[in-house]
Write a protein that holds these residues in place. Structure first.
Motif, short mmCIF file in Angstrom:
data_model
loop_
_atom_site.label_atom_id
_atom_site.label_comp_id
_atom_site.label_asym_id
_atom_site.label_seq_id
_atom_site.Cartn_x
_atom_site.Cartn_y
_atom_site.Cartn_z
N HIS A 1 34.83 95.70 51.61
CA HIS A 1 34.56 94.69 52.64
C HIS A 1 35.84 94.33 53.40
CE1 HIS A 1 31.25 94.42 49.79
NE2 HIS A 1 30.53 93.92 50.76
N ARG A 2 36.71 95.28 53.54
CA ARG A 2 38.00 95.06 54.20
C ARG A 2 37.82 94.36 55.55
NH1 ARG A 2 41.15 100.38 55.87
NH2 ARG A 2 39.20 100.55 57.02
N ASP A 3 38.65 93.36 55.79
CA ASP A 3 38.67 92.59 57.04
C ASP A 3 37.46 91.67 57.20
OD1 ASP A 3 41.11 93.68 57.90
OD2 ASP A 3 40.10 95.43 58.71
N ARG A 4 36.64 91.52 56.15
CA ARG A 4 35.51 90.61 56.20
C ARG A 4 35.66 89.56 55.10
NH1 ARG A 4 30.61 94.72 55.90
NH2 ARG A 4 32.25 96.07 55.08
N VAL A 5 35.35 88.32 55.43
CA VAL A 5 35.42 87.24 54.45
C VAL A 5 34.23 87.34 53.51
CG1 VAL A 5 35.46 84.74 54.09
CG2 VAL A 5 36.64 85.75 56.07
N VAL A 6 34.50 87.31 52.19
CA VAL A 6 33.44 87.32 51.19
C VAL A 6 33.58 86.08 50.32
CG1 VAL A 6 33.17 89.83 51.15
CG2 VAL A 6 34.82 88.75 49.62
N SER A 7 32.45 85.53 49.92
CA SER A 7 32.45 84.30 49.13
C SER A 7 32.62 84.61 47.65
CB SER A 7 31.14 83.55 49.34
OG SER A 7 30.06 84.28 48.76
N LYS A 8 32.93 83.56 46.87
CA LYS A 8 33.02 83.72 45.42
C LYS A 8 31.68 84.17 44.85
CE LYS A 8 36.56 80.14 44.89
NZ LYS A 8 36.86 78.79 44.35
N THR A 9 30.59 83.65 45.40
CA THR A 9 29.26 84.03 44.93
C THR A 9 29.01 85.51 45.15
OG1 THR A 9 28.37 81.82 45.34
CG2 THR A 9 26.79 83.62 45.19
N GLN A 10 29.42 86.04 46.29
CA GLN A 10 29.23 87.46 46.57
C GLN A 10 30.02 88.32 45.59
OE1 GLN A 10 30.32 87.02 50.81
NE2 GLN A 10 28.49 88.20 51.27
N VAL A 11 31.25 87.91 45.30
CA VAL A 11 32.07 88.66 44.34
C VAL A 11 31.47 88.60 42.94
CG1 VAL A 11 34.36 88.90 43.32
CG2 VAL A 11 34.15 88.24 45.72
N LEU A 12 31.03 87.41 42.53
CA LEU A 12 30.41 87.26 41.22
C LEU A 12 29.19 88.16 41.08
CD1 LEU A 12 30.51 83.42 40.46
CD2 LEU A 12 31.32 85.24 38.94
N THR A 13 28.35 88.16 42.09
CA THR A 13 27.12 88.96 42.04
C THR A 13 27.44 90.45 41.98
OG1 THR A 13 25.93 87.27 43.30
CG2 THR A 13 24.95 89.47 43.22
N ALA A 14 28.40 90.89 42.77
CA ALA A 14 28.71 92.32 42.84
C ALA A 14 29.42 92.83 41.59
CB ALA A 14 29.57 92.61 44.07
N VAL A 15 30.33 92.02 41.05
CA VAL A 15 31.18 92.49 39.94
C VAL A 15 30.60 92.13 38.58
CG1 VAL A 15 33.47 92.33 38.88
CG2 VAL A 15 33.24 92.44 41.38
N TRP A 16 30.05 90.91 38.45
CA TRP A 16 29.56 90.46 37.15
C TRP A 16 28.04 90.43 37.07
CZ3 TRP A 16 34.16 88.50 39.07
CH2 TRP A 16 35.27 88.60 38.24
N GLY A 17 27.36 90.54 38.19
CA GLY A 17 25.91 90.60 38.17
C GLY A 17 25.22 89.26 38.29
N TYR A 18 25.97 88.18 38.48
CA TYR A 18 25.36 86.87 38.69
C TYR A 18 26.27 86.06 39.60
CZ TYR A 18 28.62 85.90 34.84
OH TYR A 18 29.74 85.82 34.04
N GLY A 19 25.65 85.12 40.34
CA GLY A 19 26.45 84.39 41.31
C GLY A 19 26.27 82.90 41.30
N ASP A 20 25.58 82.36 40.32
CA ASP A 20 25.27 80.92 40.32
C ASP A 20 26.13 80.11 39.37
OD1 ASP A 20 23.28 81.33 42.20
OD2 ASP A 20 21.77 81.74 40.66
N SER A 21 27.04 80.76 38.68
CA SER A 21 27.86 80.01 37.73
C SER A 21 29.21 80.69 37.57
CB SER A 21 27.16 79.93 36.37
OG SER A 21 26.98 81.23 35.83
N ALA A 22 30.12 79.98 36.90
CA ALA A 22 31.43 80.52 36.53
C ALA A 22 32.24 81.06 37.70
CB ALA A 22 31.26 81.61 35.47
N PRO A 23 32.37 80.29 38.80
CA PRO A 23 33.22 80.76 39.90
C PRO A 23 34.68 80.91 39.50
CG PRO A 23 32.63 78.45 40.22
CD PRO A 23 31.79 78.97 39.09
N ASN A 24 35.05 80.24 38.39
CA ASN A 24 36.44 80.36 37.93
C ASN A 24 36.77 81.79 37.52
OD1 ASN A 24 34.62 79.76 35.63
ND2 ASN A 24 36.50 79.96 34.40
N LEU A 25 35.75 82.60 37.17
CA LEU A 25 36.00 84.02 36.89
C LEU A 25 36.64 84.69 38.09
CD1 LEU A 25 32.81 85.33 35.01
CD2 LEU A 25 35.15 85.29 34.14
N VAL A 26 36.12 84.41 39.27
CA VAL A 26 36.67 84.98 40.48
C VAL A 26 38.07 84.44 40.73
CG1 VAL A 26 36.38 85.26 42.97
CG2 VAL A 26 34.39 85.29 41.47
N GLU A 27 38.24 83.13 40.60
CA GLU A 27 39.53 82.51 40.86
C GLU A 27 40.62 83.09 39.96
OE1 GLU A 27 38.81 78.39 40.28
OE2 GLU A 27 37.37 78.23 41.93
#
Length: 226
Positions: free
Chosen positions: A168-194
């Motif tokens: 997603h180079r040059d595009r802003v992605v949210s913590k939820t998008q990263v969580l969903t793509a990498v860990w398979g869920y996006g509704d909790s644990a945003p600190n994983l991304v941080e």
């Protein structure tokens, strides 16, 4: 580095939610994607689109994935990644034995599927070159990153996060998008991304200027300029 035409991927999946998600993830990763809910017009689609790879569900209305796999193998040199809810070894061996290149069991993480598709395309010599962001070179095929003259040592999770940002180079992605793509869920644990972004950023900046930026209130973006 000039990009050649992106690899063409055909997705055949009857579940609309899965089909749309897979199509979106592959398109975001830079592939040219077409999709169909069944294999009713597979022969014509193979001629029209000449896909480099087919993502093929097993349980389809009409002709199932195994029958369609035989059609593909008779008429096309495309790679095939099969999707199935069946996790039995016999089914996987059958698919691989009949010519599938890889087999992904549902439910799956989208980032993993993109990586599997990329790996199959690499083996067939149809991948795109590495992603370059300034002096940072992300070798999607080789699974490594190099910043300037130094290799960047990353954990498997850090690599997945970096790969998602590269896709997603040059595009802003949210913590939820990263969580969903990498860990398979996006509704909790945003600190994983941080935590992983912080460590990843520190490792990258040990070799050059900042390329992974925080966009306040929105997420992150990988780009060469602030």
């Amino acid at each position: 580095m000039d990009d050649p035409a992106p690899p063409r991927v055909l997705v055949i999946e009857d579940a609309e939610a899965i089909r749309v998600a897979v199509e979106s993830a592959l398109a975001d990763a830079g592939f040219s994607v077409r999709s169909r809910p069944d294999g009713a017009e597979l022969e014509g689609e193979l001629v029209r689109t000449r896909p480099d790879l087919v993502v093929l569900d097993v349980l389809l209305p009409g002709r199932d994935g195994f029958e369609l796999l035989r059609v593909i193998r008779r008429t096309s040199a495309a790679g095939v990644v099969m999707l199935t809810a069946r996790d039995g070894v016999e089914d996987r061996l059958r698919g691989l034995g009949e010519g599938a290149d890889d087999y992904v069991v549902k439910p799956f993480v989208l980032a993993e599927l993109v990586a599997r598709v990329t790996a199959v395309l690499r083996r067939t010599g149809r991948t795109r070159p590495a992603v370059e962001v300034g002096d940072l070179v992300i070798d999607v095929e080789g699974g490594r990153a190099r910043y300037g003259d130094a290799d960047v040592e990353l954990t498997s999770t850090e690599w997945k996060v970096l790969l998602y940002f590269a896709q997603h180079r040059d595009r802003v992605v949210s913590k939820t998008q990263v969580l969903t793509a990498v860990w398979g869920y996006g509704d909790s644990a945003p600190n994983l991304v941080e935590v992983n972004v912080s460590t990843l950023r520190r490792k990258l900046e040990a070799h050059g200027p900042r390329v992974l930026h925080t966009v306040r209130g929105q997420g992150y973006v990988l780009r060469g300029e602030p």
